[in-house]
Design an enzyme around this catalytic site. Structure first.
Site, PDB file in Angstrom:
ATOM      1  NE  ARG A  67      72.210  28.786  73.867  1.00  0.00           N
ATOM      2  CZ  ARG A  67      73.215  28.503  73.042  1.00  0.00           C
ATOM      3  NH1 ARG A  67      74.234  27.817  73.469  1.00  0.00           N
ATOM      4  NH2 ARG A  67      73.186  28.934  71.810  1.00  0.00           N
ATOM      5  CB  THR A  68      66.671  27.299  78.231  1.00  0.00           C
ATOM      6  OG1 THR A  68      67.452  28.482  78.110  1.00  0.00           O
ATOM      7  CG2 THR A  68      66.251  27.132  79.675  1.00  0.00           C
ATOM      8  CE  LYS A  92      43.877  21.741  69.630  1.00  0.00           C
ATOM      9  NZ  LYS A  92      43.701  20.455  70.309  1.00  0.00           N
ATOM     10  NE  ARG A 105      63.136  30.692  78.211  1.00  0.00           N
ATOM     11  CZ  ARG A 105      64.372  31.028  77.867  1.00  0.00           C
ATOM     12  NH1 ARG A 105      64.650  31.404  76.642  1.00  0.00           N
ATOM     13  NH2 ARG A 105      65.338  30.979  78.745  1.00  0.00           N
ATOM     14  CG  HIS A 122      66.821  32.550  82.612  1.00  0.00           C
ATOM     15  ND1 HIS A 122      66.467  31.234  82.888  1.00  0.00           N
ATOM     16  CD2 HIS A 122      67.463  32.517  81.411  1.00  0.00           C
ATOM     17  CE1 HIS A 122      66.875  30.471  81.887  1.00  0.00           C
ATOM     18  NE2 HIS A 122      67.477  31.224  80.988  1.00  0.00           N
TER      19      HIS A 122
END
Lengths: 312, 143
Positions: free
Chosen positions: A51-52, A80, A101, A129
């Site tokens: 969603r974000t 990696k 994020r 956030h």
């Protein structure tokens, strides 16, 4: 270099101007359709959040810009063993702005230390956030006409819910705001935030049942009790259904109440509530796209400029 | 031993009685080739009892470390047998790489090359917060 790590990186006046721009974009999206042509947004999601990520990509595409990035760490060189700071140094050579994020708290600050382009924190663990908070603020302002004197009820997981923490910080800067914190003892707002409210002389009360306080609220902000924030599955199962908003409960509230939710919901709001005009959580989603358009526009324009932001 | 016996060096005065060994270790004084004197439980009008450390060389002292352990310490700089400067300490605004953040969700637990940085949040209560995750630092490993 200017970044948005924490909502308090923005002054009240800057938030007002961002919301003004976001509301203008909502009303007249066609005027901005090509405003970021030739610019590239990178969306780096070290923790998946469809969603974000889509809201950021939609925002950039709505202005004629381009996007690149990865939706989860297993599709990046993190798999990696590359460090966060090396990834950021590399990607910042390919884009004009980064939305990231990360599951670890404070990761965007570590990223900002090495980035050549502005960083937008799109969520760091249970910490901050800020773009969700901008979305919430735009929704509150559109629905209630302003912020002063509002009584906000925050319900559910107030301990780990980063959207709640950022919203409390942001709303505490407006005069006359009161908080009603509705949560089980296990999921109460962290002590540093209640201490912050006490220091600033902002009234708040902590209750366990939403029925008792619903008639007094201007905003009811519901949150999901998130499985991934628990160390113990039994605790999650015991608590997840504690706070569910149903039409029966909503009948106790006034006509002026607005019900918000950062989404996704699990079952804390009955779908039967969705058609009630007081339920505005899907408008919130829409607002999130426009306020992110405003934010990207301002940060690209002001990169290295005079407005406030997180400095490193 | 008295201050006059040092020609060029440093005297740490007004150390809270009993804390001189902690400071000796924190400043790495055991690694110095010069003579270092620890004087414990000296009578003091102001403090009742205090400790003193005398260092017989002009070394660089990490004043942030010292200020964090005990901001009441006075640092006397001795040149040619006389005190040329008295430094009074304060709690440092930032601590770098003194202890580790105790929040298991902090980025510093994953990203190997990050400095551990703590910012003074409440001088009266001597509370520091992690620069990255804002977690309040408590306990023996914390700064």
């Amino acid at each position: 270099m200017r970044h948005l790590i924490d909502i308090s990186d923005l002054s009240v006046a800057e938030i007002d101007r961002l919301l003004d721009l976001g509301e203008d974009m909502l009303r007249r999206p066609e005027d901005y359709r090509r405003s970021q042509q030739g610019r590239i947004l990178a969306t780096l999601f070290f923790e998946p959040s469809t969603r974000t990520r889509l809201s950021f990509e939609s925002a950039m595409l709505s202005m004629g810009g381009s996007v690149l990035g990865f939706p989860s760490p297993d599709s990046s060189s993190t798999a990696k063993g590359e460090s966060l700071q090396d990834t950021i140094r590399t990607v910042s050579c390919y884009c004009d702005i980064i939305a990231m994020r990360h599951p670890k708290e404070g990761a965007p600050i570590a990223a900002a230390m090495k980035s050549e382009v502005p960083i937008i924190n799109a969520g760091d663990g249970g910490h901050n956030h800020p773009t969700q908070t901008l979305t919430d603020l735009m929704t509150i302002r559109l629905e209630k006409g302003g912020f002063e004197g509002l009584t906000l009820g925050l319900c559910g997981d107030l301990k780990f819910g980063r959207t709640v923490h950022s919203l409390v910080t942001a709303m505490s800067r407006y005069p006359g705001v009161r908080f009603v914190l509705i949560a089980p003892p296990e999921l109460r707002l962290p002590g540093y935030l209640t201490a912050f409210l006490r220091e600033k002389g902002i009234p708040y009360e902590e209750v366990e049942h939403m029925e008792d306080v619903l008639p007094r609220l201007d905003i009811l902000y519901m949150t999901r009790v998130q499985r991934e924030r628990f160390f113990n599955e039994a605790d999650y199962v015991r608590l997840k259904d504690t706070y569910v908003l149903t039409p029966d409960k909503l009948a106790l509230a006034g006509e002026g109440l607005r019900v918000m939710h950062p989404l996704p919901r699990v079952n804390e709001i009955s779908p039967k509530v969705d058609d009630d005009p007081r339920a505005v959580y899907f408008k919130q989603v829409r607002n999130g796209r426009y306020v992110r358009m405003a934010l990207i526009t301002r940060m690209l324009a002001e990169n290295g400029g005079e407005e406030a932001g997180h400095e490193h | 031993m008295n201050i006059d016996s040092i020609r060029r060096g440093i005297v740490l005065d007004h150390i809270q009685a009993g804390r001189s060994m902690e400071i000796y270790r924190a400043l790495g004084l055991e690694e110095l080739p010069c003579s270092v004197a620890i004087i414990r439980n000296v009578k003091s009008n102001a403090m009742g009892k205090k400790d003193i450390i005398k260092i017989d060389d002009d070394i660089d002292i990490d004043l942030d470390v010292l200020g964090y352990i005990d901001p009441g310490i006075t640092v006397n700089i001795i040149v040619d047998g006389v005190i040329t400067e008295k430094k009074h300490l304060a709690l440092p605004r930032r601590l770098v790489n003194m202890g580790r953040c105790r929040n298991p969700r902090c980025i510093t637990t994953q990203e190997a090359n990050l400095d551990q940085v703590f910012v003074l949040a409440d001088p009266a209560r001597k509370i520091y917060r992690c620069l990255y995750c804002d977690a309040e630092q408590r306990g023996t490993d914390a700064p």
